[in-house]
Scaffold this motif. Sequence first.
Motif, PDB file in Angstrom:
ATOM      1  N   LYS A   1      40.027  34.860  39.802  1.00 31.23           N
ATOM      2  CA  LYS A   1      38.659  34.338  39.918  1.00 31.23           C
ATOM      3  C   LYS A   1      37.953  34.972  41.122  1.00 31.23           C
ATOM      4  O   LYS A   1      36.804  35.399  41.020  1.00 31.23           O
ATOM      5  CB  LYS A   1      38.694  32.814  40.052  1.00 31.23           C
ATOM      6  N   ILE A   2      38.665  35.058  42.234  1.00 36.22           N
ATOM      7  CA  ILE A   2      38.098  35.659  43.444  1.00 36.22           C
ATOM      8  C   ILE A   2      37.752  37.133  43.210  1.00 36.22           C
ATOM      9  O   ILE A   2      36.742  37.625  43.709  1.00 36.22           O
ATOM     10  CB  ILE A   2      39.095  35.533  44.625  1.00 36.22           C
ATOM     11  N   THR A   3      38.601  37.825  42.448  1.00 37.55           N
ATOM     12  CA  THR A   3      38.406  39.263  42.232  1.00 37.55           C
ATOM     13  C   THR A   3      37.652  39.562  40.934  1.00 37.55           C
ATOM     14  O   THR A   3      37.646  40.710  40.470  1.00 37.55           O
ATOM     15  CB  THR A   3      39.762  39.998  42.230  1.00 37.55           C
ATOM     16  N   LYS A   4      37.029  38.538  40.375  1.00 38.44           N
ATOM     17  CA  LYS A   4      36.200  38.670  39.165  1.00 38.44           C
ATOM     18  C   LYS A   4      36.989  39.209  37.966  1.00 38.44           C
ATOM     19  O   LYS A   4      36.524  40.070  37.224  1.00 38.44           O
ATOM     20  CB  LYS A   4      34.981  39.551  39.452  1.00 38.44           C
ATOM     21  N   GLY A   5      38.186  38.662  37.798  1.00 40.62           N
ATOM     22  CA  GLY A   5      39.031  39.046  36.676  1.00 40.62           C
ATOM     23  C   GLY A   5      39.070  37.963  35.612  1.00 40.62           C
ATOM     24  O   GLY A   5      38.339  36.966  35.684  1.00 40.62           O
ATOM     25  N   GLU A   6      39.931  38.155  34.647  1.00 34.76           N
ATOM     26  CA  GLU A   6      40.085  37.218  33.530  1.00 34.76           C
ATOM     27  C   GLU A   6      40.747  35.929  34.006  1.00 34.76           C
ATOM     28  O   GLU A   6      41.746  35.974  34.724  1.00 34.76           O
ATOM     29  CB  GLU A   6      40.937  37.848  32.424  1.00 34.76           C
ATOM     30  N   THR A   7      40.216  34.787  33.594  1.00 31.65           N
ATOM     31  CA  THR A   7      40.744  33.503  34.055  1.00 31.65           C
ATOM     32  C   THR A   7      41.148  32.557  32.936  1.00 31.65           C
ATOM     33  O   THR A   7      41.579  31.442  33.213  1.00 31.65           O
ATOM     34  CB  THR A   7      39.713  32.797  34.966  1.00 31.65           C
ATOM     35  N   ASP A   8      41.022  32.977  31.696  1.00 28.61           N
ATOM     36  CA  ASP A   8      41.431  32.126  30.579  1.00 28.61           C
ATOM     37  C   ASP A   8      42.953  32.136  30.512  1.00 28.61           C
ATOM     38  O   ASP A   8      43.570  33.116  30.089  1.00 28.61           O
ATOM     39  CB  ASP A   8      40.832  32.633  29.268  1.00 28.61           C
ATOM     40  N   THR A   9      43.577  31.045  30.929  1.00 27.37           N
ATOM     41  CA  THR A   9      45.036  30.980  31.032  1.00 27.37           C
ATOM     42  C   THR A   9      45.740  30.814  29.680  1.00 27.37           C
ATOM     43  O   THR A   9      46.967  30.797  29.632  1.00 27.37           O
ATOM     44  CB  THR A   9      45.478  29.853  31.981  1.00 27.37           C
ATOM     45  N   SER A  10      44.987  30.734  28.611  1.00 31.63           N
ATOM     46  CA  SER A  10      45.610  30.637  27.290  1.00 31.63           C
ATOM     47  C   SER A  10      45.871  32.019  26.691  1.00 31.63           C
ATOM     48  O   SER A  10      46.485  32.128  25.637  1.00 31.63           O
ATOM     49  CB  SER A  10      44.727  29.822  26.338  1.00 31.63           C
ATOM     50  N   LYS A  11      45.429  33.063  27.380  1.00 31.89           N
ATOM     51  CA  LYS A  11      45.531  34.424  26.838  1.00 31.89           C
ATOM     52  C   LYS A  11      46.363  35.335  27.729  1.00 31.89           C
ATOM     53  O   LYS A  11      46.583  35.051  28.892  1.00 31.89           O
ATOM     54  CB  LYS A  11      44.130  35.026  26.695  1.00 31.89           C
ATOM     55  N   GLU A  12      46.772  36.461  27.128  1.00 30.85           N
ATOM     56  CA  GLU A  12      47.435  37.541  27.862  1.00 30.85           C
ATOM     57  C   GLU A  12      46.501  38.742  27.858  1.00 30.85           C
ATOM     58  O   GLU A  12      45.786  38.976  26.885  1.00 30.85           O
ATOM     59  CB  GLU A  12      48.775  37.900  27.208  1.00 30.85           C
ATOM     60  N   TYR A  13      46.508  39.491  28.950  1.00 28.03           N
ATOM     61  CA  TYR A  13      45.635  40.643  29.108  1.00 28.03           C
ATOM     62  C   TYR A  13      46.464  41.831  29.567  1.00 28.03           C
ATOM     63  O   TYR A  13      47.200  41.729  30.542  1.00 28.03           O
ATOM     64  CB  TYR A  13      44.551  40.366  30.165  1.00 28.03           C
ATOM     65  N   GLU A  14      46.329  42.948  28.882  1.00 24.91           N
ATOM     66  CA  GLU A  14      47.028  44.155  29.288  1.00 24.91           C
ATOM     67  C   GLU A  14      45.989  45.179  29.742  1.00 24.91           C
ATOM     68  O   GLU A  14      45.110  45.557  28.974  1.00 24.91           O
ATOM     69  CB  GLU A  14      47.853  44.718  28.135  1.00 24.91           C
TER      70      GLU A  14
END
Length: 174
Positions: free
Chosen positions: A144-157
Amino acid sequence: MKTLILYFTTDGQTKKIAKRLVDSITHEVELISLKDQAVDFAEKIANADQIVIGASIRYGHFNPLVYQFVEQYHATLNRKKTAFYGVNLTARKANRNTPETNTYIRKFLAKIKWQPTLVEVFAGALFYPRYNLFDRVMIRFIMKITKGETDTSKEYEYTDWQRVAQFGKLLNNS
């Protein structure tokens, strides 16, 4: 020609990258986890023409085991063709995805006695559903601080597999 690829992975992405490197190398290659205490690393390093070490960042640091390994074997590593790749989420940003612009890689190289022949950095992955509650909360806060993905229900590669393939070609040609 024999290449030894050693890796330290926290959630598996560094190992996944190491396996992709193995697939791109056309000569003899061996893949070993730095966590494998049963391995005689001195013998493996001595018998390799080229050594690649990959390690991941967690909470801003490489695992102490990586530093211990490099400290123990830096003299031998410095006499051989070697490569290092770091894996971290900061590298997902265009202005932090090179060894020169990635703070973690620069700090690591400044702190160690080993001077790898090749250095690369790759963006890692977020595996929110796989994390325990503490890690999920902490990593989400950092993202959140670094403006990244925050939806904890998903995986991001975030790994750029084309860059991994290019690095593999460099390892093939060294």
